[in-house]
Write a protein that holds these residues in place. Structure first.
Motif, PDB file in Angstrom:
ATOM      1  N   GLU A  99       0.832  -1.207   0.000  1.00  0.00           N
ATOM      2  CA  GLU A  99       0.000   0.000   0.000  1.00  0.00           C
ATOM      3  C   GLU A  99       0.866   1.256   0.000  1.00  0.00           C
ATOM      4  N   SER A 100       1.946   1.253   0.785  1.00  0.00           N
ATOM      5  CA  SER A 100       2.873   2.390   0.781  1.00  0.00           C
ATOM      6  C   SER A 100       3.558   2.518  -0.571  1.00  0.00           C
ATOM      7  N   PHE A 101       3.928   1.394  -1.132  1.00  0.00           N
ATOM      8  CA  PHE A 101       4.586   1.335  -2.433  1.00  0.00           C
ATOM      9  C   PHE A 101       3.733   2.019  -3.507  1.00  0.00           C
ATOM     10  N   LEU A 102       2.434   1.748  -3.496  1.00  0.00           N
ATOM     11  CA  LEU A 102       1.531   2.310  -4.506  1.00  0.00           C
ATOM     12  C   LEU A 102       1.424   3.828  -4.382  1.00  0.00           C
ATOM     13  N   PHE A 103       1.452   4.326  -3.152  1.00  0.00           N
ATOM     14  CA  PHE A 103       1.466   5.787  -2.965  1.00  0.00           C
ATOM     15  C   PHE A 103       2.717   6.400  -3.595  1.00  0.00           C
ATOM     16  N   LEU A 104       3.848   5.750  -3.396  1.00  0.00           N
ATOM     17  CA  LEU A 104       5.100   6.258  -3.952  1.00  0.00           C
ATOM     18  C   LEU A 104       5.101   6.193  -5.480  1.00  0.00           C
ATOM     19  N   VAL A 105       4.518   5.135  -6.023  1.00  0.00           N
ATOM     20  CA  VAL A 105       4.409   5.025  -7.481  1.00  0.00           C
ATOM     21  C   VAL A 105       3.591   6.192  -8.042  1.00  0.00           C
ATOM     22  N   GLU A 106       2.485   6.498  -7.371  1.00  0.00           N
ATOM     23  CA  GLU A 106       1.631   7.607  -7.819  1.00  0.00           C
ATOM     24  C   GLU A 106       2.385   8.933  -7.807  1.00  0.00           C
ATOM     25  N   GLU A 107       3.317   9.079  -6.871  1.00  0.00           N
ATOM     26  CA  GLU A 107       4.096  10.315  -6.756  1.00  0.00           C
ATOM     27  C   GLU A 107       5.378  10.287  -7.584  1.00  0.00           C
ATOM     28  N   ASN A 108       5.565   9.200  -8.337  1.00  0.00           N
ATOM     29  CA  ASN A 108       6.725   9.079  -9.226  1.00  0.00           C
ATOM     30  C   ASN A 108       8.050   9.101  -8.445  1.00  0.00           C
ATOM     31  N   ARG A 109       8.057   8.532  -7.249  1.00  0.00           N
ATOM     32  CA  ARG A 109       9.248   8.528  -6.403  1.00  0.00           C
ATOM     33  C   ARG A 109      10.074   7.266  -6.689  1.00  0.00           C
ATOM     34  N   ILE A 110      10.832   7.315  -7.749  1.00  0.00           N
ATOM     35  CA  ILE A 110      11.538   6.151  -8.265  1.00  0.00           C
ATOM     36  C   ILE A 110      12.486   5.541  -7.230  1.00  0.00           C
ATOM     37  N   ILE A 111      13.270   6.363  -6.562  1.00  0.00           N
ATOM     38  CA  ILE A 111      14.281   5.847  -5.644  1.00  0.00           C
ATOM     39  C   ILE A 111      13.663   5.289  -4.369  1.00  0.00           C
ATOM     40  N   PRO A 155      16.857  15.985  -9.693  1.00  0.00           N
ATOM     41  CA  PRO A 155      17.645  14.805 -10.093  1.00  0.00           C
ATOM     42  C   PRO A 155      16.898  13.963 -11.125  1.00  0.00           C
ATOM     43  N   ASP A 156      17.606  13.531 -12.140  1.00  0.00           N
ATOM     44  CA  ASP A 156      17.005  12.707 -13.184  1.00  0.00           C
ATOM     45  C   ASP A 156      17.445  11.261 -12.982  1.00  0.00           C
ATOM     46  N   HIS A 157      16.813  10.583 -12.041  1.00  0.00           N
ATOM     47  CA  HIS A 157      17.219   9.224 -11.703  1.00  0.00           C
ATOM     48  C   HIS A 157      16.980   8.250 -12.840  1.00  0.00           C
ATOM     49  N   LEU A 158      15.903   8.447 -13.564  1.00  0.00           N
ATOM     50  CA  LEU A 158      15.550   7.480 -14.592  1.00  0.00           C
ATOM     51  C   LEU A 158      16.608   7.417 -15.683  1.00  0.00           C
ATOM     52  N   ARG A 159      17.220   8.564 -15.988  1.00  0.00           N
ATOM     53  CA  ARG A 159      18.255   8.584 -17.013  1.00  0.00           C
ATOM     54  C   ARG A 159      19.447   7.721 -16.599  1.00  0.00           C
ATOM     55  N   ARG A 160      19.792   7.751 -15.322  1.00  0.00           N
ATOM     56  CA  ARG A 160      20.945   6.990 -14.815  1.00  0.00           C
ATOM     57  C   ARG A 160      20.574   5.555 -14.458  1.00  0.00           C
ATOM     58  N   TYR A 161      19.352   5.365 -14.011  1.00  0.00           N
ATOM     59  CA  TYR A 161      18.929   4.045 -13.540  1.00  0.00           C
ATOM     60  C   TYR A 161      17.660   3.580 -14.261  1.00  0.00           C
ATOM     61  N   PRO A 162      17.744   3.265 -15.541  1.00  0.00           N
ATOM     62  CA  PRO A 162      16.538   2.839 -16.275  1.00  0.00           C
ATOM     63  C   PRO A 162      15.948   1.539 -15.746  1.00  0.00           C
ATOM     64  N   GLN A 163      16.786   0.726 -15.042  1.00  0.00           N
ATOM     65  CA  GLN A 163      16.283  -0.535 -14.489  1.00  0.00           C
ATOM     66  C   GLN A 163      15.292  -0.317 -13.354  1.00  0.00           C
ATOM     67  N   TYR A 164      15.229   0.933 -12.845  1.00  0.00           N
ATOM     68  CA  TYR A 164      14.291   1.231 -11.760  1.00  0.00           C
ATOM     69  C   TYR A 164      13.035   1.925 -12.268  1.00  0.00           C
ATOM     70  N   ARG A 165      12.736   1.777 -13.550  1.00  0.00           N
ATOM     71  CA  ARG A 165      11.477   2.308 -14.061  1.00  0.00           C
ATOM     72  C   ARG A 165      10.332   1.795 -13.202  1.00  0.00           C
ATOM     73  N   LEU A 166       9.342   2.638 -12.980  1.00  0.00           N
ATOM     74  CA  LEU A 166       8.267   2.288 -12.048  1.00  0.00           C
ATOM     75  C   LEU A 166       7.539   1.014 -12.454  1.00  0.00           C
ATOM     76  N   GLU A 167       7.329   0.825 -13.764  1.00  0.00           N
ATOM     77  CA  GLU A 167       6.609  -0.379 -14.193  1.00  0.00           C
ATOM     78  C   GLU A 167       7.424  -1.642 -13.910  1.00  0.00           C
ATOM     79  N   VAL A 168       8.761  -1.524 -13.981  1.00  0.00           N
ATOM     80  CA  VAL A 168       9.612  -2.677 -13.679  1.00  0.00           C
ATOM     81  C   VAL A 168       9.595  -2.977 -12.178  1.00  0.00           C
TER      82      VAL A 168
END
Length: 251
Positions: free
Chosen positions: A39-51, A194-207
């Motif tokens: 449930e906490s994870f889903l809140f973070l996904v909604e907020e685009n908090r990749i890290i 910070p542009d985390h997705l550019r450096r860490y594409p393996q942490y894309r939210l869908e993955v």
């Protein structure tokens, strides 16, 4: 998946004459805690908090690897019980070590810390007694997380440790290697966006979400099996949806 977890919980509460065991204790904890994390994870996904999503994912992978170790393929019920007991004992020992090492500090804000210490010592003594009397184990040690992944006898968990857990640990430990994504080294100041997705594409939210669901399904499956709740059909349906998601991610 959360709805199925709730159905399993309700079915467990309705079930009478349940038999207590170390494995059932562990899977009950894993199910309830992973549900809360989801449930906490889903809140973070909604907020685009990749890290922050990745941090929770690492924690869940550790639980998933421990689950695989306790309910490993090709081991019997007795061995599962011993492994669950070692897991619980290690947790209490770590807590007791923390309390003893910081007792004076704890006393300043927790008047019940001595009682807490006594409870831990009593539980440890009781569980070690079970290991000695019932399982004839005078010495024991919980294997490292890497060893647990191997002892699970599941190739997917060995791969998960090497391909997912290790990488996620760089974030968890807040190393300089990771910190340079937050600081402009030339100007020695925080980076505004910070542009985390550019450096860490393996942490894309869908993955990350796919991995989280993958582990959560196993908690549902083991909980259902251990308490014999009869929800195999619902879990199979979830697995089919997960398989379809995998094909989409591969595409």
């Amino acid at each position: 998946m959360i709805q199925v977890a709730d159905e399993l919980l309700q079915a467990c509460h309705r079930k009478e004459k349940k038999v207590s065991s170390q494995t059932r204790y562990v899977i009950s904890f894993f199910l309830r805690r992973s549900w809360e994390m989801f449930e906490s994870f889903l809140f973070l996904v909604e907020e685009n908090r990749i890290i922050d999503v990745a941090l929770l994912l690492r924690s869940l992978w550790e639980m998933g690897i421990s689950l695989g170790y306790i309910f490993a393929k090709d081991i019997d019920e007795t061995e599962s019980e011993k492994r669950a007991l070692r897991y619980l004992l290690d947790g209490d020992r770590q807590q007791l070590k923390l309390v003893i090492g910081n007792l004076d500090g704890f006393k300043e804000f927790d008047p019940h810390i001595e009682k807490r210490r006594g409870v831990l010592e009593e539980r440890i003594s009781k569980m070690e007694g079970i290991l000695k009397r019932k399982y004839k184990e005078e010495k024991w040690k919980l294997p490292s997380i890497e060893q647990r992944s191997k002892l699970s006898n599941y190739e997917v968990l060995r791969n998960a440790y090497n391909q997912a857990y290790r990488g996620l640990s760089n974030i968890e430990h807040h190393s300089y290697f990771f910190g340079d994504q937050y600081v402009d080294a030339k100007r020695c100041e925080p980076i505004k966006d910070p542009d985390h997705l550019r450096r860490y594409p393996q942490y894309r939210l869908e993955v990350s979400l796919f991995q989280f669901r993958l582990i959560f399904i196993e908690f549902l499956n083991v909980f259902n099996r251990e308490f014999r709740l009869g929800h195999e059909k619902q879990i199979d349906e979830i697995r089919k949806l997960q398989d379809k998601e995998y094909e989409l991610l591969r595409g």
